[in-house]
Motif scaffolding. Structure first.
Motif, mmCIF file in Angstrom:
data_model
loop_
_atom_site.group_PDB
_atom_site.id
_atom_site.type_symbol
_atom_site.label_atom_id
_atom_site.label_comp_id
_atom_site.label_asym_id
_atom_site.label_seq_id
_atom_site.Cartn_x
_atom_site.Cartn_y
_atom_site.Cartn_z
ATOM 1 N N GLY A 1 41.487 37.931 23.508
ATOM 2 C CA GLY A 1 42.489 38.973 23.328
ATOM 3 C C GLY A 1 43.820 38.669 23.992
ATOM 4 N N LEU A 2 44.184 37.389 24.070
ATOM 5 C CA LEU A 2 45.452 37.017 24.702
ATOM 6 C C LEU A 2 46.618 37.713 24.007
ATOM 7 C CD1 LEU A 2 47.044 35.192 26.693
ATOM 8 C CD2 LEU A 2 47.104 33.474 24.868
ATOM 9 N N ASN A 3 47.481 38.324 24.797
ATOM 10 C CA ASN A 3 48.647 39.023 24.267
ATOM 11 C C ASN A 3 49.940 38.305 24.656
ATOM 12 O OD1 ASN A 3 49.802 41.581 23.004
ATOM 13 N ND2 ASN A 3 50.762 41.665 25.029
ATOM 14 N N VAL B 1 43.335 40.659 38.768
ATOM 15 C CA VAL B 1 43.550 41.380 37.512
ATOM 16 C C VAL B 1 43.848 42.835 37.840
ATOM 17 C CG1 VAL B 1 42.501 42.122 35.334
ATOM 18 C CG2 VAL B 1 42.020 39.825 36.240
ATOM 19 N N PHE B 2 44.855 43.388 37.183
ATOM 20 C CA PHE B 2 45.218 44.783 37.457
ATOM 21 C C PHE B 2 45.692 45.478 36.188
ATOM 22 C CE2 PHE B 2 49.090 42.359 38.029
ATOM 23 C CZ PHE B 2 50.114 43.175 37.588
ATOM 24 N N ASP B 3 45.801 46.791 36.290
ATOM 25 C CA ASP B 3 46.259 47.640 35.192
ATOM 26 C C ASP B 3 47.702 48.034 35.495
ATOM 27 O OD1 ASP B 3 46.852 49.678 33.418
ATOM 28 O OD2 ASP B 3 45.020 50.824 33.777
ATOM 29 N N ASP B 4 48.643 47.504 34.716
ATOM 30 C CA ASP B 4 50.046 47.761 35.036
ATOM 31 C C ASP B 4 50.536 49.112 34.539
ATOM 32 O OD1 ASP B 4 50.421 47.333 32.320
ATOM 33 O OD2 ASP B 4 52.016 45.845 32.550
ATOM 34 N N MET B 5 49.634 49.945 33.995
ATOM 35 C CA MET B 5 50.008 51.316 33.699
ATOM 36 C C MET B 5 49.970 52.186 34.949
ATOM 37 S SD MET B 5 51.224 51.695 30.752
ATOM 38 C CE MET B 5 51.389 53.472 30.903
ATOM 39 N N TYR B 6 49.404 51.676 36.040
ATOM 40 C CA TYR B 6 49.594 52.318 37.335
ATOM 41 C C TYR B 6 51.015 51.992 37.799
ATOM 42 C CZ TYR B 6 44.625 53.404 37.955
ATOM 43 O OH TYR B 6 43.362 53.924 37.825
ATOM 44 N N ASN B 7 51.637 52.958 38.445
ATOM 45 C CA ASN B 7 52.961 52.711 39.005
ATOM 46 C C ASN B 7 52.887 51.503 39.938
ATOM 47 O OD1 ASN B 7 54.962 53.166 41.419
ATOM 48 N ND2 ASN B 7 55.792 54.334 39.713
ATOM 49 N N ILE C 1 49.391 36.608 32.708
ATOM 50 C CA ILE C 1 48.698 36.732 31.423
ATOM 51 C C ILE C 1 48.444 38.207 31.141
ATOM 52 C CG2 ILE C 1 46.543 36.242 30.175
ATOM 53 C CD1 ILE C 1 46.301 33.694 31.861
ATOM 54 N N GLN C 2 48.781 38.650 29.953
ATOM 55 C CA GLN C 2 48.369 39.958 29.457
ATOM 56 C C GLN C 2 47.290 39.741 28.404
ATOM 57 O OE1 GLN C 2 51.873 41.818 27.858
ATOM 58 N NE2 GLN C 2 52.581 42.554 29.839
ATOM 59 N N PHE C 3 46.230 40.523 28.484
ATOM 60 C CA PHE C 3 45.123 40.380 27.542
ATOM 61 C C PHE C 3 44.542 41.741 27.211
ATOM 62 C CE2 PHE C 3 43.411 40.274 31.789
ATOM 63 C CZ PHE C 3 42.184 40.910 31.723
ATOM 64 N N ARG C 4 43.847 41.798 26.083
ATOM 65 C CA ARG C 4 43.284 43.063 25.621
ATOM 66 C C ARG C 4 42.183 43.566 26.567
ATOM 67 N NH1 ARG C 4 43.516 43.871 20.021
ATOM 68 N NH2 ARG C 4 45.582 43.278 19.254
ATOM 69 N N THR D 1 51.077 49.812 27.868
ATOM 70 C CA THR D 1 49.876 50.455 27.341
ATOM 71 C C THR D 1 48.641 50.039 28.130
ATOM 72 O OG1 THR D 1 48.398 50.592 25.415
ATOM 73 C CG2 THR D 1 49.696 48.590 25.634
ATOM 74 N N LYS D 2 47.667 50.943 28.230
ATOM 75 C CA LYS D 2 46.394 50.628 28.868
ATOM 76 C C LYS D 2 45.530 49.725 27.996
ATOM 77 C CE LYS D 2 45.449 54.175 32.319
ATOM 78 N NZ LYS D 2 45.091 53.222 33.367
ATOM 79 N N ALA D 3 45.982 49.468 26.774
ATOM 80 C CA ALA D 3 45.213 48.579 25.899
ATOM 81 C C ALA D 3 45.246 47.141 26.397
ATOM 82 C CB ALA D 3 45.748 48.651 24.471
ATOM 83 N N ILE D 4 46.176 46.817 27.304
ATOM 84 C CA ILE D 4 46.217 45.476 27.871
ATOM 85 C C ILE D 4 46.116 45.535 29.391
ATOM 86 C CG2 ILE D 4 47.485 44.364 25.988
ATOM 87 C CD1 ILE D 4 50.046 44.764 27.503
ATOM 88 N N LEU D 5 45.520 44.484 29.961
ATOM 89 C CA LEU D 5 45.457 44.301 31.405
ATOM 90 C C LEU D 5 46.255 43.051 31.765
ATOM 91 C CD1 LEU D 5 41.647 45.017 31.989
ATOM 92 C CD2 LEU D 5 43.580 46.599 32.214
ATOM 93 N N VAL D 6 46.522 42.876 33.046
ATOM 94 C CA VAL D 6 47.369 41.780 33.510
ATOM 95 C C VAL D 6 46.615 40.927 34.526
ATOM 96 C CG1 VAL D 6 49.568 41.154 34.581
ATOM 97 C CG2 VAL D 6 49.410 43.241 33.191
#
Length: 267
Positions: free
Chosen positions: A143-145, A202-208, A224-227, A165-170
């Motif tokens: 799921g590489l974005n 790995v983190f969720d960048d939808m958190y501030n 890297i951003q991925f699904r 979007t939360k659809a991707i993680l970093v």
């Protein structure tokens, strides 16, 4: 607590520098009707994706949930060596604010530079050819974005913001990290992390979140951003939202900026 205090003190120091007189700001495009719809849809899609997530919804994740991360870490020196070649002359690496008008709200002029390999599903063949070992490893990321070498020069503060979007993680893989680790960190939610060479998180960048490099050395990571692994509903909604983002002005302006920078035309 000490990490938070170090971070806050560094931000205060850099904000004093940022308060100095600056040249007139470049115009930031207004949001189109399509982008305004995306803003309306974003929290609704995010809620559905979070409920559908197969890896939970924390700020930082256990990287063991993503087996491909271990292979990146095992090959980090090869990645670092390729990054060193393409980043040798930073004046030839575009500042994010120069190629992406929407990032001008958060990207300090000339301080956050990005060498793109993939961008929202679009490959940059010339850049991938220059980094063959990194390119081969990226092909194994489900799921590489997006993938890029992210460079923060000394004295950089990226102010608090959230992702798309939360659809991707970093994922960040440390390639070059300043020695004063406590003065070069990322805050995600209320948690603080520093980078380590050869180690990833790995983190969720939808958190501030916000980033600080209050040192006299340059920080380089493979970003890297991925699904996000999700169930069927999250997959459908996330895919539809990402498709909209991929074809939006936000991404298309950045693609145009990268091409113009590569052609030596500026933006």
């Amino acid at each position: 607590m000490a990490e938070a205090e170090h971070f806050a003190a560094g931000v205060d120091r850099l904000r004093q520098d940022e308060a100095a007189p600056k040249p007139a700001k470049t115009m930031i495009p207004k949001l189109s009707l399509f982008m305004r719809f995306g803003k309306w849809a974003q929290p609704r899609v995010n809620d559905a994706v979070a409920r559908s997530s197969r890896v939970g919804n924390p700020a930082f994740f256990d990287k063991a949930l993503f087996p491909w991360v271990a292979e990146l870490e095992a090959n980090w020196e090869s990645i670092r060596d390729e990054a060193a070649v393409v980043l040798q002359d930073l004046d030839k690496v575009p500042p994010l604010a120069a190629i992406s008008p929407d990032h001008r709200r958060i990207a300090p002029a000339g301080r956050w530079r990005s060498f793109f390999l993939h961008g929202y599903g679009y490959e940059l063949p010339e850049n991938l050819t220059r980094c063959p070992k990194t390119a081969a490893l990226l092909r194994k990321v489900p799921g590489l974005n997006t993938a890029l070498f992210s460079v923060l020069v000394p004295g950089t503060h990226i102010p608090a913001h959230t992702g798309v979007t939360k659809a991707i993680l970093v994922c960040h893989l440390g390639l070059q990290v300043p020695k004063a680790a406590e003065r070069c960190q990322i805050r995600v939610g209320d948690q603080y992390r520093g980078w380590e060479e050869g180690k990833a998180f790995v983190f969720d960048d939808m958190y501030n979140h916000e980033v600080l490099n209050d040192t006299d050395e340059t920080r380089i990571v493979l970003l890297i951003q991925f699904r996000r692994p999700v169930g069927p509903i999250g997959w459908l909604l996330g895919r539809a939202f990402l498709s909209g983002v991929r074809h939006s002005r936000f991404v298309q302006d950045a693609r145009r900026g990268v091409r113009q920078w590569a052609d030596g035309k500026g933006v």
